[in-house]
Design an enzyme around this catalytic site. Structure first.
Site, PDB file in Angstrom:
ATOM      1  N   LYS A   1       0.847  -1.198   0.000  1.00  0.00           N
ATOM      2  CA  LYS A   1       0.000   0.000   0.000  1.00  0.00           C
ATOM      3  C   LYS A   1       0.880   1.244   0.000  1.00  0.00           C
ATOM      4  CE  LYS A   1       0.730   1.609   4.343  1.00  0.00           C
ATOM      5  NZ  LYS A   1       1.250   2.963   4.661  1.00  0.00           N
TER       6      LYS A   1
ATOM      7  N   PRO B   1       9.489  -4.518  -0.092  1.00  0.00           N
ATOM      8  CA  PRO B   1      10.586  -4.222   0.843  1.00  0.00           C
ATOM      9  C   PRO B   1      10.131  -4.281   2.293  1.00  0.00           C
ATOM     10  CG  PRO B   1      10.553  -2.630  -0.956  1.00  0.00           C
ATOM     11  CD  PRO B   1       9.305  -3.456  -1.088  1.00  0.00           C
ATOM     12  N   VAL B   2      11.062  -4.669   3.158  1.00  0.00           N
ATOM     13  CA  VAL B   2      10.771  -4.826   4.587  1.00  0.00           C
ATOM     14  C   VAL B   2      11.000  -3.498   5.309  1.00  0.00           C
ATOM     15  CG1 VAL B   2      11.456  -6.061   6.700  1.00  0.00           C
ATOM     16  CG2 VAL B   2      11.411  -7.262   4.497  1.00  0.00           C
ATOM     17  N   ALA B   3      10.145  -3.210   6.302  1.00  0.00           N
ATOM     18  CA  ALA B   3      10.257  -1.985   7.110  1.00  0.00           C
ATOM     19  C   ALA B   3      10.363  -0.765   6.213  1.00  0.00           C
ATOM     20  CB  ALA B   3      11.463  -2.077   8.050  1.00  0.00           C
ATOM     21  N   ALA B   4       9.390  -0.642   5.308  1.00  0.00           N
ATOM     22  CA  ALA B   4       9.496   0.350   4.240  1.00  0.00           C
ATOM     23  C   ALA B   4       8.353   1.351   4.198  1.00  0.00           C
ATOM     24  CB  ALA B   4       9.579  -0.370   2.888  1.00  0.00           C
TER      25      ALA B   4
ATOM     26  N   ALA C   1       3.474  -1.524   4.325  1.00  0.00           N
ATOM     27  CA  ALA C   1       2.592  -2.509   4.974  1.00  0.00           C
ATOM     28  C   ALA C   1       2.817  -3.932   4.470  1.00  0.00           C
ATOM     29  CB  ALA C   1       1.119  -2.122   4.809  1.00  0.00           C
ATOM     30  N   GLY C   2       4.053  -4.267   4.135  1.00  0.00           N
ATOM     31  CA  GLY C   2       4.345  -5.610   3.639  1.00  0.00           C
ATOM     32  C   GLY C   2       4.047  -6.701   4.648  1.00  0.00           C
ATOM     33  N   GLY C   3       4.442  -6.500   5.899  1.00  0.00           N
ATOM     34  CA  GLY C   3       4.155  -7.498   6.938  1.00  0.00           C
ATOM     35  C   GLY C   3       2.670  -7.637   7.201  1.00  0.00           C
TER      36      GLY C   3
ATOM     37  N   ALA D   1       0.328  -6.996   5.072  1.00  0.00           N
ATOM     38  CA  ALA D   1      -0.260  -7.647   3.893  1.00  0.00           C
ATOM     39  C   ALA D   1      -0.141  -9.164   4.007  1.00  0.00           C
ATOM     40  CB  ALA D   1       0.425  -7.151   2.626  1.00  0.00           C
TER      41      ALA D   1
ATOM     42  N   ASP E   1      -2.867  -1.758  10.239  1.00  0.00           N
ATOM     43  CA  ASP E   1      -2.879  -1.782   8.773  1.00  0.00           C
ATOM     44  C   ASP E   1      -3.585  -3.013   8.199  1.00  0.00           C
ATOM     45  OD1 ASP E   1      -1.645   0.641   8.253  1.00  0.00           O
ATOM     46  OD2 ASP E   1       0.377  -0.195   8.205  1.00  0.00           O
TER      47      ASP E   1
END
Length: 311
Positions: free
Chosen positions: A11, A101-104, A107-109, A111, A143
């Site tokens: 996102k 990307p991580v910690a970016a 909201a990858g984690g 998601a 998130d």
């Protein structure tokens, strides 16, 4: 063993405003969020086993050695919460193919966690609505509800959830981010570029309080931005895109300023930091211009991507 493979979309924030601090210590926010087609792939497998003496009820694997594979991972927490809530006995196997990307600030984690909730809802035939899934997801992170909405929109394999009124790739988020109102999507090309640093979300929100005490703070006009989305007026949209957290991060992290300035030189309609950063994104209506900007940014930041908004 049953399985489902889901796209866990990243996102971006088209706007982000901080309204104050709530009694529980969380910040009250008002923001417009948009899902993009950049995604992780999350495989969720379920094997029902009557015995409760399994050595591992949840097995999480990823293609990244720097990601936790235990209770520190949001996807693991999601599976744990679902098994406890619905009293299932058996084994959940998860595999995350990581692209976000991580910690970016993307909201990858969250998601990935949302994909696990969707996956188990599907595999267990629970028939939970998006609103019901969001009620579960917010217990893990603010998130997750928005990620749940966008995945229902973008994963046709989830069937009837795509017809749910909360199936949307864009939304106004209020409260701590869990109060969601579906909106029409922005239709454009996106270039994302993450400088080679990681930022603590907690640090940014702690730092923004002091910045907001000053005068002449430019807050986003999210209402006018929302009007632009309904009207499909790109000019009105970009003119009202503001991320209030930039007040802190751009002062503290010059490398984000450098990336943002470099993006601005590539002729986008707008550049903005997503979430608490450090990822910066640029908006283009023409694919060729986005591709040119992507090539330039790749020379500076390894984690640079070209994608589209999810419609």
């Amino acid at each position: 063993m049953k399985e489902i493979v889901l796209k866990a979309f990243a996102k971006i924030n088209l706007s982000l405003d901080v309204l104050g601090v709530l009694p529980n210590g969380y910040h009250e926010v008002r923001m417009v969020m948009q899902q993009v087609e950049l995604h992780d792939l999350v495989t969720v497998r379920w094997q029902e086993i009557k015995s409760t003496d399994l050595p591992e009820r949840i097995v999480l694997m990823t293609d990244r050695t720097d990601l936790p594979a235990d209770g520190e991972n949001i996807a693991f927490k999601a599976a744990e919460l679902m098994m406890k809530r619905f009293g299932k006995t058996g084994q959940v196997q998860l595999f995350i193919e990581k692209h976000i990307p991580v910690a970016a600030g993307l909201a990858g984690g969250s998601a990935d966690g949302a994909a696990v909730l969707h996956g188990l809802n599907f595999l267990w035939d629970l028939n939970l609505t998006i609103a019901e899934l969001c009620e579960i997801g917010v217990q893990i992170g603010a998130d997750l509800p928005f990620c749940i909405m966008g995945q229902a929109r973008g994963n046709t394999c989830l069937g009837i959830l795509s017809d749910d009124r909360f199936s949307a790739a864009c939304a106004l988020a209020e409260g701590i981010g869990e109060k969601l109102q579906p909106l029409p999507s922005l239709d454009c090309w996106i270039v994302l570029s993450k400088p080679p640093i990681s930022i603590s979300t907690a640090e940014v929100y702690q730092g923004i309080d002091q910045e907001l005490d000053g005068n002449n703070v430019l807050h986003p006009d999210s209402n006018t931005l929302i009007q632009g989305l309904f009207e499909k007026n790109h000019h009105k949209i970009v003119q009202n895109m503001v991320n209030i957290l930039e007040l802190f991060t751009l002062k503290r992290y010059p490398i984000i300023v450098y990336t943002k300035n470099l993006m601005d030189q590539q002729g986008p309609m707008k550049t903005l930091m997503s979430g608490s950063g450090p990822t910066v994104f640029a908006i283009y209506l023409e694919k060729s211009k986005a591709e040119d900007a992507f090539k330039t940014l790749c020379q500076h930041n390894q984690e640079t991507f070209i994608t589209k908004t999810l419609l």
